[in-house]
Design a protein around this motif. Sequence first.
Motif, short mmCIF file in Angstrom:
data_model
loop_
_atom_site.label_atom_id
_atom_site.label_comp_id
_atom_site.label_asym_id
_atom_site.label_seq_id
_atom_site.Cartn_x
_atom_site.Cartn_y
_atom_site.Cartn_z
N SER A 17 -24.07 -32.52 33.70
CA SER A 17 -25.11 -31.90 32.86
C SER A 17 -24.96 -32.34 31.41
O SER A 17 -23.84 -32.51 30.94
N VAL A 18 -26.10 -32.55 30.77
CA VAL A 18 -26.10 -32.96 29.36
C VAL A 18 -26.68 -31.82 28.54
O VAL A 18 -27.72 -31.27 28.89
N THR A 19 -25.98 -31.45 27.49
CA THR A 19 -26.54 -30.41 26.64
C THR A 19 -27.29 -31.05 25.47
O THR A 19 -26.76 -31.90 24.76
N ILE A 20 -28.51 -30.64 25.36
CA ILE A 20 -29.33 -31.14 24.25
C ILE A 20 -29.56 -29.97 23.31
O ILE A 20 -29.84 -28.84 23.74
N GLU A 21 -29.47 -30.26 22.01
CA GLU A 21 -29.69 -29.21 21.02
C GLU A 21 -31.10 -28.65 21.14
O GLU A 21 -32.04 -29.40 21.40
N THR A 22 -31.23 -27.39 20.99
CA THR A 22 -32.56 -26.80 20.97
C THR A 22 -33.36 -27.50 19.87
O THR A 22 -32.89 -27.58 18.72
N PRO A 23 -34.52 -28.03 20.21
CA PRO A 23 -35.25 -28.82 19.20
C PRO A 23 -35.50 -28.05 17.90
O PRO A 23 -35.44 -28.61 16.82
N ARG A 24 -35.77 -26.79 18.00
CA ARG A 24 -36.12 -26.05 16.79
C ARG A 24 -34.95 -25.27 16.20
O ARG A 24 -35.16 -24.36 15.39
N ALA A 25 -33.70 -25.63 16.59
CA ALA A 25 -32.56 -24.91 16.04
C ALA A 25 -32.51 -25.08 14.53
O ALA A 25 -32.76 -26.17 14.02
N PRO A 26 -32.25 -24.02 13.80
CA PRO A 26 -32.18 -24.17 12.34
C PRO A 26 -31.03 -25.10 11.98
O PRO A 26 -29.99 -25.09 12.62
N ARG A 27 -31.25 -25.93 10.92
CA ARG A 27 -30.20 -26.86 10.52
C ARG A 27 -29.02 -26.05 9.98
O ARG A 27 -29.20 -24.95 9.44
#
Lengths: 150, 149
Positions: B2-12
Amino acid sequence: MPEKSAGALAAPKPEKKYPLPKISAPRVPRGTLYRGREGMWSWVLHRITGVAIFFFLLVHILDTSLVRVSPEAYNAVINTYKTPIMGLGETALVAAIGFHALNGLRIILIDFWSVGTKHQRLMFWIVIGLWIVLLIGFVPRQFMHIFGGA
Amino acid sequence: MSVTIETPRAPRTVRRPRRFNVEKWGWIYMRASGVVLVVLIFGHLFVNLVAGQGVKAIDFAFVGGKLSQPFWQIWDTLLLWLALIHGANGMRTIVNDYASNRLLRVIFKGALIASAVVLLVLGTLVIYTFDPCPAGASPADLASFCPVK
Ligand code: HEM
């Protein structure tokens, strides 16, 4: 079959319905605030004069410090500043610092004056004008001192 | 796998702001010192090169006459500190622009700070420990206000 697809890629012939605007690249790039014209050359000159003045200042603090050694030591060194060659060097130094100072004020106006960026090009030529006036005031006087008896 | 991708809208992730921003204050310093330096430098050049006999008049007695007055002591101290720090900080910008090698940058900036500190201390000491009428000097070299020994 290849000639068919090539033909499809070619630009469609414009219909001569409206006069097409003539757009041609300027022969001399117009430049931006930073690149190519007054904006860039003022920066180049500001940088070169700044470095020159900095190195002069290092030497100038050292030569003036000789007053703490002895009157003879100070006078011996300062007398070499009174020769025509050094007099010309001094003239160049005043010209350099004059430009750096006037253009420095222009930079400050660009940064803080609401319409500074808009008028930066005009202000560059005002800097050059004031610089010439400054040199007209200084150079003859300096040459009288270093070449003449006055 | 499994690959974890950052939530696209995660706050910087917010960088904690530095309390003292060197670049910002350096920028402000260049402009503030510049305005004052215009007055100090043109005054300096006028008195030393234009008025009277110009560079021909400069000698130990001339400097003695100036540096024995608090007015010129303060003028020259301000000139020394403002100009040298302005120049050294300007040179720091130029080193950052052109020295692409980390070691070279460290060496150049070390040389800049070392020469600036040495010259600030030297110059300030000269201004405030200077004796316009040193004992044993030939009276011909001294200012006219020096007592004849
Ligand atoms: C006469 C008054 C002066 C004024 C108004 C002035 C103004 C300025 C200004 C506004 C800058 C730009 C800083 C920036 O872009 O962030 C600058 C840069 C600089 N100044 Fe001056 N300055 C003066 C005198 C001096 C003196 C006496 C020295 C040398 C000791 C000097 C050396 C420099 C240098 C090396 C730079 C950096 C140039 C660069 O980054 O391209 N300046 N000055």
